[in-house]
Design a protein around this motif. Structure first.
Motif, mmCIF file in Angstrom:
data_model
loop_
_atom_site.group_PDB
_atom_site.id
_atom_site.type_symbol
_atom_site.label_atom_id
_atom_site.label_comp_id
_atom_site.label_asym_id
_atom_site.label_seq_id
_atom_site.Cartn_x
_atom_site.Cartn_y
_atom_site.Cartn_z
ATOM 1 N N PHE A 68 0.762 -1.250 -0.044
ATOM 2 C CA PHE A 68 -0.019 0.052 0.072
ATOM 3 C C PHE A 68 0.815 1.126 0.069
ATOM 4 O O PHE A 68 1.819 1.177 0.731
ATOM 5 N N ASP A 69 0.629 2.178 -0.900
ATOM 6 C CA ASP A 69 1.077 3.292 -0.859
ATOM 7 C C ASP A 69 0.761 4.422 0.247
ATOM 8 O O ASP A 69 -0.682 4.759 0.464
ATOM 9 N N PRO A 70 1.370 4.636 1.403
ATOM 10 C CA PRO A 70 0.567 5.452 2.515
ATOM 11 C C PRO A 70 0.381 6.953 2.298
ATOM 12 O O PRO A 70 -0.548 7.343 2.912
ATOM 13 N N ALA A 71 0.564 7.432 1.056
ATOM 14 C CA ALA A 71 0.054 8.659 0.686
ATOM 15 C C ALA A 71 -1.011 8.622 0.031
ATOM 16 O O ALA A 71 -1.605 9.349 -0.471
ATOM 17 N N VAL A 101 -7.281 10.163 -3.193
ATOM 18 C CA VAL A 101 -6.514 11.405 -2.842
ATOM 19 C C VAL A 101 -4.975 10.865 -2.764
ATOM 20 O O VAL A 101 -4.928 9.837 -1.959
ATOM 21 N N GLN A 102 -4.004 11.523 -3.473
ATOM 22 C CA GLN A 102 -2.798 11.164 -3.259
ATOM 23 C C GLN A 102 -1.987 12.388 -3.033
ATOM 24 O O GLN A 102 -2.029 13.437 -3.747
ATOM 25 N N GLY A 103 -1.658 12.804 -1.573
ATOM 26 C CA GLY A 103 -0.914 13.879 -1.498
ATOM 27 C C GLY A 103 -2.169 14.961 -1.523
ATOM 28 O O GLY A 103 -3.003 15.149 -0.836
ATOM 29 N N ARG A 104 -1.807 15.954 -2.169
ATOM 30 C CA ARG A 104 -2.716 17.192 -2.303
ATOM 31 C C ARG A 104 -3.481 16.991 -3.916
ATOM 32 O O ARG A 104 -4.303 17.882 -3.936
#
Length: 130
Positions: A68-71, A101-104
């Motif tokens: 998993f991508d934590p962002a 949503v990934q980051g902003r």
């Protein structure tokens, strides 16, 4: 403050996580349709439940592990259409849009997924990203 069991289900149905997809993740029930499995898998991605994702993936196509991508945060599932995948079928297709949503940044993954019954249970076979 809401009790943990009252948390809305990530899959988007109007039920708590505990009563909706949580029962599949805990092994208390099996998905009756391909769409139900799709929704439970989206919820598993949203909750980082790798064990459920592996278990609900066809053995011929499943990866050895899920990272998993934590962002990355899965926000909303939109079912576009389903073909077959009922309790009376052995195969089905679910087209969906998964919003994240990934980051902003916000985005969506649009996929047509294939599902099949394996040893009596619905499993994810593969998908084609659009």
């Amino acid at each position: 403050m809401a009790k943990r069991r009252d948390v809305p289900c990530p899959c988007g149905l109007p039920a708590s996580y505990r009563e909706c997809c949580g029962r599949f993740h805990r092994g208390e029930a099996k998905a009756a349709t391909a769409e139900q499995l799709m929704r439970s898998r989206f919820s598993a991605f949203a909750r980082h439940d790798a064990a459920y994702l592996i278990e609900s993936w066809h053995p011929a196509t499943r990866p050895p592990r899920i990272d998993f991508d934590p962002a990355l945060r899965w926000e909303r599932l939109e079912i576009v259409r389903t073909v077959d995948g009922t309790p009376f079928n052995d195969e089905g297709t679910v087209e969906f849009r998964a919003h994240y949503v990934q980051g902003r940044e916000t985005g969506e993954m649009h996929e047509v997924s294939r599902f099949a019954r394996h040893e009596g249970a619905w499993v994810y076979v593969d998908g084609r990203v659009r």
